[in-house]
Design a protein around this motif. Structure first.
Motif, short mmCIF file in Angstrom:
data_model
loop_
_atom_site.label_atom_id
_atom_site.label_comp_id
_atom_site.label_asym_id
_atom_site.label_seq_id
_atom_site.Cartn_x
_atom_site.Cartn_y
_atom_site.Cartn_z
N PHE A 48 0.84 -1.20 0.00
CA PHE A 48 0.00 0.00 0.00
C PHE A 48 0.87 1.25 0.00
N GLY A 49 1.91 1.25 0.84
CA GLY A 49 2.81 2.40 0.90
C GLY A 49 3.50 2.67 -0.42
N LYS A 50 3.96 1.61 -1.06
CA LYS A 50 4.63 1.77 -2.35
C LYS A 50 3.67 2.31 -3.41
N LYS A 51 2.44 1.79 -3.41
CA LYS A 51 1.45 2.28 -4.37
C LYS A 51 1.13 3.75 -4.12
N TYR A 52 1.00 4.11 -2.85
CA TYR A 52 0.69 5.50 -2.48
C TYR A 52 1.80 6.43 -2.96
N ILE A 53 3.04 6.05 -2.70
CA ILE A 53 4.18 6.88 -3.11
C ILE A 53 4.24 6.98 -4.63
#
Length: 113
Positions: A48-53
């Motif tokens: 999720f964090g990677k997608k958000y970034i």
């Protein structure tokens, strides 16, 4: 008479041992399931964090291209990937600075800026 008491006590001990073994097995399985669930949750939060970034980086690149009056098609895929990677690094760095600043301010009792 004493033999009956010994047999009864032995039977009781055997039942207790079996119950303890079953309990230990159940505890092990529960612990393993808990660990697996924790690892899975961690992996999902990282994704999720990677997608958000990545989304934030792409939005930023689009804004920059719009400001420069250029189109995405003016660049090759490799050039776009490099720009997005650079922007992702900037976002991660800014998140780190914001997190550190928030932590320091929280230590002094300041919660909102």
């Amino acid at each position: 008479m004493l033999d009956k008491i010994k047999k009864g006590a032995q039977t009781s001990l055997d039942v207790s041992k079996k119950a303890a073994e079953v309990s230990i097995d159940a505890s092990k399985k529960a612990a393993e399931a808990s660990i697996d669930a924790g690892i899975k949750a961690k992996d999902q939060s990282i994704k999720f964090g990677k997608k958000y970034i990545r989304k934030k980086a792409i939005e930023s690149i689009r804004e920059k291209l719009e400001f420069a009056q250029k189109e995405e098609s003016d660049f090759t895929k490799e050039q776009m990937r490099k720009m997005i990677a650079k922007e992702e690094k900037k976002i991660v760095k800014s998140l780190g600075l914001k997190g550190a600043l928030t932590t320091i301010l929280a230590l002094f009792g300041i919660t909102n800026i």
